[in-house]
Design a protein around this motif. Structure first.
Motif, short mmCIF file in Angstrom:
data_model
loop_
_atom_site.label_atom_id
_atom_site.label_comp_id
_atom_site.label_asym_id
_atom_site.label_seq_id
_atom_site.Cartn_x
_atom_site.Cartn_y
_atom_site.Cartn_z
N ARG A 52 50.82 4.91 33.63
CA ARG A 52 49.43 4.46 33.67
C ARG A 52 48.65 5.40 34.56
NH1 ARG A 52 49.65 -1.24 36.87
NH2 ARG A 52 47.47 -0.77 37.30
N SER A 53 47.34 5.47 34.35
CA SER A 53 46.54 6.41 35.13
C SER A 53 45.11 5.91 35.27
CB SER A 53 46.52 7.79 34.44
OG SER A 53 45.69 8.69 35.14
N SER A 54 44.51 6.25 36.41
CA SER A 54 43.09 5.92 36.64
C SER A 54 42.24 7.19 36.58
CB SER A 54 42.92 5.24 38.00
OG SER A 54 43.41 6.08 39.03
N PHE A 55 42.82 8.30 36.12
CA PHE A 55 42.10 9.57 36.00
C PHE A 55 41.48 9.72 34.62
CE2 PHE A 55 44.83 10.42 39.57
CZ PHE A 55 44.21 11.42 40.30
N PHE A 56 40.24 10.23 34.59
CA PHE A 56 39.61 10.61 33.34
C PHE A 56 40.13 11.99 32.92
CE2 PHE A 56 36.21 7.42 33.74
CZ PHE A 56 35.99 7.12 32.40
N SER A 57 40.59 12.10 31.68
CA SER A 57 40.97 13.39 31.13
C SER A 57 39.71 14.16 30.73
CB SER A 57 41.84 13.21 29.88
OG SER A 57 43.00 12.47 30.18
N GLN A 58 39.86 15.46 30.56
CA GLN A 58 38.76 16.24 30.01
C GLN A 58 38.52 15.76 28.59
OE1 GLN A 58 39.17 20.44 30.43
NE2 GLN A 58 37.47 20.93 29.08
N GLY A 60 35.38 15.85 25.35
CA GLY A 60 34.07 16.32 24.95
C GLY A 60 33.63 17.41 25.91
N GLY A 61 32.45 17.26 26.47
CA GLY A 61 31.98 18.25 27.44
C GLY A 61 32.15 17.82 28.87
N GLN A 62 32.79 16.67 29.10
CA GLN A 62 32.92 16.17 30.47
C GLN A 62 34.18 16.71 31.14
OE1 GLN A 62 31.73 12.13 31.36
NE2 GLN A 62 33.53 11.82 32.65
N VAL A 63 34.00 17.23 32.34
CA VAL A 63 35.14 17.77 33.09
C VAL A 63 36.06 16.64 33.53
CG1 VAL A 63 33.84 19.78 33.88
CG2 VAL A 63 33.89 17.71 35.29
N PRO A 64 37.34 16.93 33.77
CA PRO A 64 38.27 15.87 34.19
C PRO A 64 38.13 15.50 35.65
CG PRO A 64 39.41 17.97 34.13
CD PRO A 64 38.02 18.23 33.61
N ASP A 65 38.71 14.37 35.99
CA ASP A 65 38.80 13.98 37.39
C ASP A 65 39.77 14.89 38.14
OD1 ASP A 65 37.11 11.74 37.60
OD2 ASP A 65 38.64 10.39 36.81
N ALA A 76 55.77 12.53 49.25
CA ALA A 76 55.30 13.61 48.39
C ALA A 76 53.81 13.44 48.10
CB ALA A 76 56.09 13.65 47.09
N THR A 77 53.11 14.56 48.03
CA THR A 77 51.70 14.58 47.64
C THR A 77 51.51 15.63 46.56
OG1 THR A 77 50.92 13.87 49.82
CG2 THR A 77 49.32 14.95 48.37
N PHE A 78 51.01 15.20 45.42
CA PHE A 78 50.75 16.09 44.30
C PHE A 78 49.24 16.21 44.13
CE2 PHE A 78 50.02 16.97 39.79
CZ PHE A 78 50.93 18.00 39.53
N ARG A 79 48.73 17.44 44.26
CA ARG A 79 47.30 17.68 44.16
C ARG A 79 46.90 17.86 42.71
NH1 ARG A 79 43.82 15.91 47.24
NH2 ARG A 79 45.25 16.53 48.92
N VAL A 80 46.08 16.97 42.18
CA VAL A 80 45.65 17.01 40.79
C VAL A 80 44.39 17.86 40.66
CG1 VAL A 80 44.92 15.65 38.79
CG2 VAL A 80 46.63 14.73 40.37
N SER A 81 44.48 18.96 39.91
CA SER A 81 43.33 19.86 39.74
C SER A 81 42.72 19.78 38.35
CB SER A 81 43.75 21.30 40.03
OG SER A 81 44.83 21.70 39.19
N SER A 82 43.45 19.16 37.41
CA SER A 82 42.94 19.00 36.05
C SER A 82 43.72 17.86 35.39
CB SER A 82 43.11 20.29 35.24
OG SER A 82 42.58 20.14 33.92
N VAL A 83 43.11 17.26 34.36
CA VAL A 83 43.76 16.18 33.63
C VAL A 83 43.48 16.40 32.14
CG1 VAL A 83 44.04 13.69 33.36
CG2 VAL A 83 43.34 14.64 35.58
N GLN A 84 44.54 16.43 31.33
CA GLN A 84 44.40 16.67 29.90
C GLN A 84 45.17 15.60 29.12
OE1 GLN A 84 42.49 19.30 28.86
NE2 GLN A 84 42.15 19.90 31.00
#
Length: 240
Positions: A52-58, A60-65, A76-84
């Motif tokens: 499950r996820s609360s991140f918006f994926s890229q 249309g033209g909207q950038v991801p969270d 552990a810490t994982f830095r999220v730079s993009s979501v597809q």
């Protein structure tokens, strides 16, 4: 993943920024393919699939969270730079800043909320631009795309001829007026046939919409639109 029995990612939690977004790591993708675990320090770009996820994926033209995934024990810490999104799976792309991460680990999804709010404002602005263009140029306007990020909005459209300077000024004035009015934005999921019956609802030609579909109205509440879908009053509002 589907062949291995991994269920699609449930990303319905993205619509509520304040929702409890704890998730389980289902898969980790590295440069050589899927791996059981990964450790910080290698600088490798990884993709993490969650149940499950609360991140918006890229989309249309909207950038991801962007944001982070933090292992439940704080190890552990994982830095999220993009979501597809790929075939029903949401891939959180980034790097492991500390600790180690394995399939089966529990993590908290921490979305950059302030950035999300700025992106939302840019997204709402494209709706205002769409309405203003139709009010000035008429029904010959057809949306062809957009770019929405945390600092700007771009609206792509086709029209039979180039806009005059006066038309550009009128569109800008209408958009500025809508922004100054600070009308509330209402979002509700409704049956597709009822949404399409609403007067002045804008839909992208050729786009396939789910049923039910989310209706975004700037100004009137969605139940009011559904109660009187043919009302001429809705002509002055952005409804998509």
């Amino acid at each position: 993943l589907a062949d291995e029995g991994v269920a699609f990612t449930d990303d319905s939690f993205k619509f509520d920024l304040g929702a409890d977004a704890r998730a389980t790591v289902r898969a980790i993708y590295g440069a050589g393919g899927f791996v059981d675990a990964a450790e910080a320090g290698g600088g490798e770009t990884l993709g993490v699939v969650l149940d499950r996820s609360s991140f918006f994926s890229q989309a249309g033209g909207q950038v991801p969270d962007v944001g982070s995934l933090v292992e439940a024990g704080g190890g552990a810490t994982f830095r999220v730079s993009s979501v597809q999104s790929f075939g029903g799976y949401v891939l959180h792309v980034g790097s492991l800043e500390s600790g180690s991460l394995s399939a089966g680990d529990s993590v908290a999804c921490n979305v950059d909320g302030e950035r999300r709010r700025r992106i939302s404002k840019s997204h709402t602005l494209t709706h205002a631009i769409n309405l203003a263009l139709h009010q000035v140029l008429g029904e010959g306007v057809s949306q062809k795309g957009s770019l929405v990020d945390d600092s700007k909005a771009r609206f792509d459209f086709s029209h039979g001829k180039a806009m005059s300077a006066a038309e550009c000024e009128r569109v800008e004035a209408l958009v500025r007026t809508m922004v100054a009015e600070a009308l509330p934005v209402h979002i509700q999921t409704v049956p597709l046939d009822k949404a399409l019956a609403i007067n002045n609802l804008r839909a992208v030609f050729g786009e396939r919409y789910p049923d039910p579909v989310r209706v975004v109205s700037i100004g009137p509440e969605v139940p009011a639109l559904l109660a009187a879908p043919e009302s001429d009053e809705w002509e002055q509002y952005s409804i998509e």
